[in-house]
Design a protein around this motif. Structure first.
Motif, short mmCIF file in Angstrom:
data_model
loop_
_atom_site.label_atom_id
_atom_site.label_comp_id
_atom_site.label_asym_id
_atom_site.label_seq_id
_atom_site.Cartn_x
_atom_site.Cartn_y
_atom_site.Cartn_z
N GLN B 107 0.82 -1.20 0.00
CA GLN B 107 0.00 0.00 0.00
C GLN B 107 0.87 1.26 0.00
O GLN B 107 0.62 2.21 -0.75
N ALA B 109 3.79 1.55 -1.12
CA ALA B 109 4.51 1.64 -2.39
C ALA B 109 3.68 2.38 -3.44
O ALA B 109 4.23 2.93 -4.39
N ILE B 110 2.36 2.38 -3.28
CA ILE B 110 1.51 3.07 -4.26
C ILE B 110 1.75 4.58 -4.23
O ILE B 110 1.71 5.24 -5.25
N TRP B 111 2.05 5.12 -3.03
CA TRP B 111 2.17 6.57 -2.91
C TRP B 111 3.59 7.06 -2.65
O TRP B 111 3.89 8.21 -2.88
N ALA B 116 8.37 2.41 -2.81
CA ALA B 116 8.09 1.72 -4.07
C ALA B 116 9.36 1.09 -4.63
O ALA B 116 9.35 -0.06 -5.09
#
Lengths: 188, 188
Positions: B107, B109-111, B116
């Protein structure tokens, strides 16, 4: 945040949630944005942001009381129908907010009993719907399979979730076709 | 939290992280607990809690700089080896802290570009290792398959992640066997 007990604030929160669920049901999670909810609920965008500073929390709350549109009402041929449903799921999970909301829900469910109850309901609904579709394919002679309801969801949905949310990559149609082909022997 | 620049605090944080990575590498994520880290790093348990109030954040930080023990050094027959590795992964993900840490990482890594980068490295490492193992099976004549590296990880690891982290259920050996069998044609 703490929730206001001012009746107007409660009403506007309910109106926003109702709008969020409508959007989720009819247009999918990608449509659950601050702007669309403000429009549909007739409130200012700042009001939506005040209640839900993060898009994913908004989506989590909307998902909690909404009926999922995915995997509903199977129609023959089930092979093509399953492909279309998985395509739609993959496209929705390709939206970062949707992937983040799904991961947030899954993660919160590990520790929070109330979220777990709601989340388990959605996960079970997906299994049950896929199972119902597969059963209808078996009954019509389209398919032979020995997979049970929860394993069917695992082998069809698990790879889509992993590709979109973990590998953060696209799901080609060829991969979906392979997943659907792999659940048993198709007689078409 | 803000990190102390007091050299002693920095040293003790480094010692705790080193201990966490050692535990992760040699015993798997289930071993990365406040108590074990306190023992191994020679600090009080309260010190570990002060730096990482939540177990999953601790695990996320440990994972960030650690070498994953999974899917390393394949040996023939690859079919059995893959089964053992997936069994181990499923058993690790059955620990709620480990499942939560994996979801937190995915999760974040998405932002977060830095998370990431680290997360993509781990995900790519898993794909690459599985691919190397499968390639060795193809070369030795054990297996024929047309799946590429990232699709292999998707169809083998995706279902395990979905069953453990999303359905929060157990992974029977029969399911693992089915996943491994499904990647191609085994000639044994």
């Amino acid at each position: 945040m703490t929730y206001s007990t001012d009746p107007r604030a409660v009403r506007s929160r309910e109106a926003m949630l109702a709008a969020a669920r409508q959007l989720l049901r009819h247009e999918g999670p990608g449509a659950v944005t601050h702007q669309r909810i403000a429009q549909e609920a007739g409130v200012g965008r700042a009001t939506v942001y005040r209640h839900w500073p993060q898009s994913e929390k908004l989506l989590v709350d909307a998902m909690g009381g909404a009926e999922l549109p995915l995997f509903k009402d199977p129609e023959p041929p089930v092979r093509e129908w399953l492909h279309r449903q998985l395509r739609r799921m993959a496209d929705e999970l390709a939206v970062p907010t949707v992937a983040a909301a799904s991961l947030t829900l899954a993660q919160s469910a590990i520790w929070d009993a109330e979220i777990a109850r709601r989340y388990d309901e959605s996960v079970t609904t997906i299994s049950d719907r896929i199972h119902a579709a597969v059963r209808s394919a078996v009954e019509s002679g389209e398919l032979t399979t020995d997979l049970n309801a929860s394993d069917l969801a695992v082998v069809l949905v698990g790879p889509i979730v992993y590709r979109t949310a973990m590998q953060r990559g696209l799901v080609p149609d060829a991969l979906i076709a392979r997943l659907v082909t792999g659940i048993g022997t198709w007689h078409t």
